[in-house]
Design an enzyme around this catalytic site. Structure first.
Site, PDB file in Angstrom:
ATOM      1  N   SER A 107      24.223 -24.715 -70.498  1.00 45.68           N
ATOM      2  CA  SER A 107      23.377 -23.544 -70.721  1.00 45.68           C
ATOM      3  C   SER A 107      21.889 -23.901 -70.686  1.00 45.68           C
ATOM      4  CB  SER A 107      23.764 -22.892 -72.049  1.00 45.68           C
ATOM      5  OG  SER A 107      23.091 -21.679 -72.255  1.00 45.68           O
ATOM      6  N   ASP A 246      18.337 -18.283 -68.167  1.00 42.64           N
ATOM      7  CA  ASP A 246      18.475 -19.694 -68.528  1.00 42.64           C
ATOM      8  C   ASP A 246      19.331 -20.401 -67.485  1.00 42.64           C
ATOM      9  OD1 ASP A 246      20.902 -18.526 -69.229  1.00 42.64           O
ATOM     10  OD2 ASP A 246      21.179 -19.754 -71.017  1.00 42.64           O
ATOM     11  N   ASP A 248      22.386 -21.306 -67.087  1.00 46.52           N
ATOM     12  CA  ASP A 248      23.682 -20.801 -66.620  1.00 46.52           C
ATOM     13  C   ASP A 248      23.701 -19.286 -66.444  1.00 46.52           C
ATOM     14  OD1 ASP A 248      23.738 -20.137 -69.352  1.00 46.52           O
ATOM     15  OD2 ASP A 248      25.901 -20.437 -69.487  1.00 46.52           O
ATOM     16  N   ASP A 250      23.206 -16.606 -68.446  1.00 46.04           N
ATOM     17  CA  ASP A 250      23.736 -15.600 -69.371  1.00 46.04           C
ATOM     18  C   ASP A 250      22.716 -15.158 -70.417  1.00 46.04           C
ATOM     19  OD1 ASP A 250      23.677 -17.825 -71.023  1.00 46.04           O
ATOM     20  OD2 ASP A 250      25.789 -17.711 -71.618  1.00 46.04           O
TER      21      ASP A 250
END
Length: 450
Positions: A107, A246, A248, A250
């Site tokens: 993430s 960000d 990833d 999400d």
């Protein structure tokens, strides 16, 4: 049973250290595969199938191969999607009728970290019970099915295109983004080749930054965790609005044309107020970190409000428990269950833009009813095994701060679910007092860990 490896968002750590090693990840794939087979009722001779997506970290190649080997040894077929956002894996797992999905990502963390998180066939995070079952199997020796039952692997060539079309479908058909200049920061992450296309195809003029991943630069001074980069891009390009994701994809942070930064609480309020105006909002779920001013503003809308533990999985659980559709975190994870099964930065940005277009408002205008309490967050690194809850000095500092605030604020101490940190948060009407009390508690924690 406790959870040794799974945190609030899967298994995560520094690459090369347990559990993020090739050997452990291969065993994790095998254990997850065996668990999946035990839970699925498929026709005789048919292997379950699982999707693997990843972000742009250099370690993703290595961990993808290890996972693939583990799943194949368990008798699970693998579909490889390459670099795509975490919510894309959730969507594609459901759309392709697969038995599970896996994301290789840490993430918002630096490139030298990585992690593994799982989605169910319904595109939701795995329940705790299933993760505990996987952990239990990790203690058993790794085996291998007979050759005739080994899993196969193939790549999905159109994964990005499928997800782009899905994102666009969550934006109202009667609206478009023509005439809008958007500065878009993709954090050199998984959305770098997807998000610009989504907003461009809906009509916006897009100024992309953070779209040149090299395996090492993900989240490095860019993205939702470094919104100053987006702020500068908005001002430099004369953009109407800025969107930051960000690593990833999400998490969402936005910036208005004047350079003001809007966190998850504010963006969630923009969506909530629009849905309330349309008569399709029963309640909103925040977290323990949500600003008290946000809670008060939501209640003024005449709908319910509930706080979940920090972590989007807990927001999701509370939404399901209450039968509500909208929730999120001030960090930028926003869940719109009327659009997707999980938090999605691109989809959330589209919901904010739709709300602004429909109401003819700017971000500043849509947040005019919000009055946030000053909030101070300090992160202190903890040594392994340190029991901060048992320390009398920390406890005394916390109690003294609560006495000083009375009913005009609150204190929250909580460990990070992804890093060895204790998060100290103080919130109240008096900003100077909040700063002072937060530092006093942080100093007590630092003294205790010396």
């Amino acid at each position: 049973m406790g959870r040794r490896y799974f945190g609030t968002d899967g298994v995560r750590g520094k690459v090369g250290d347990t559990p993020i090693t090739p050997e452990f990840v291969m065993r994790l794939g095998y254990a997850a595969g065996v668990t999946l087979i035990a839970r699925e009722k498929l026709p005789m001779g048919e292997n379950p199938a699982i999707l693997i997506g990843k972000d742009t970290r250099i370690s993703g190649y290595m961990l993808e191969a290890a996972l693939e080997a583990g799943f194949a040894a368990a008798g699970v077929d693998v579909m490889l999607a390459g670099p795509i956002p975490t919510p894309a894996v959730a969507y594609l797992t459901r759309a392709l009728r697969l038995q599970a999905g896996v994301v290789i990502s840490a993430s918002h963390n630096p490139f030298y970290d990585n992690g593994i998180k799982f989605f169910s066939a319904q595109g939701a995070k795995l329940p705790d019970a299933v993760e505990e079952e996987i952990e239990a199997r990790l203690e058993e020796p790794m085996g291998c099915v007979e050759s005739v039952r080994l899993g196969r692997a193939r790549r999905i060539g159109d994964a990005a295109g499928r997800y782009i079309e899905f994102c666009k479908s969550t934006f109202p058909n009667e609206l478009d983004l023509r005439g809008l200049k958007i500065a878009l920061d993709c954090a050199h992450g998984a959305a770098y080749h997807i998000a610009p296309n989504v907003f461009h195809e809906l009509g916006a003029e897009v100024f992309p930054v953070g779209v040149e991943p090299n395996g090492l630069n993900i989240n490095d001074g860019v993205g939702a965790t470094r919104p100053e980069n987006l702020r500068q891009a908005v001002l430099a390009q004369g953009a109407d609005i800025g969107i930051a994701l960000d690593g990833d994809g999400d998490r969402l942070i936005m910036v208005d044309r004047g350079g003001e930064i809007y966190d998850g609480d504010k963006l969630l309020y923009v969506i909530a107020s629009a849905r309330r105006e349309e008569g399709r909002l029963d309640g909103v779920v925040g977290t323990l970190m949500s600003n008290l001013g946000f809670e008060h503003a939501v209640k003024r809308l005449g709908v319910g409000f509930a706080r979940a533990k920090v972590g989007d999985r807990y927001v999701l659980e509370t939404l399901h428990e209450r039968g509500w559709k909208l929730g999120g975190e001030n960090s930028g994870h926003i869940i719109c269950l009327d659009r997707h099964t999980t938090g999605d930065g691109i989809v959330s940005a589209l919901q904010v833009l739709a709300a602004l277009r429909q109401r003819g408002l700017t971000l500043n205008g849509a947040c005019s009813d919000l009055v946030f309490y000053p909030q101070k967050l300090i992160n202190i690194r903890l040594p392994s095994g340190f029991d901060w809850q048992a320390d009398m000095g920390i406890r005394s500092a916390k109690e003294a701060a609560e006495d000083a605030l009375g009913d005009q604020g609150r204190v929250l101490l909580r460990p990070s679910g992804t890093e060895p940190l204790l998060r100290v948060m103080v919130e109240g009407r008096d900003g100077m007092l909040v700063e002072q009390l937060a530092r006093e508690i942080a100093e007590a924690v630092e003294a205790a860990v010396v």
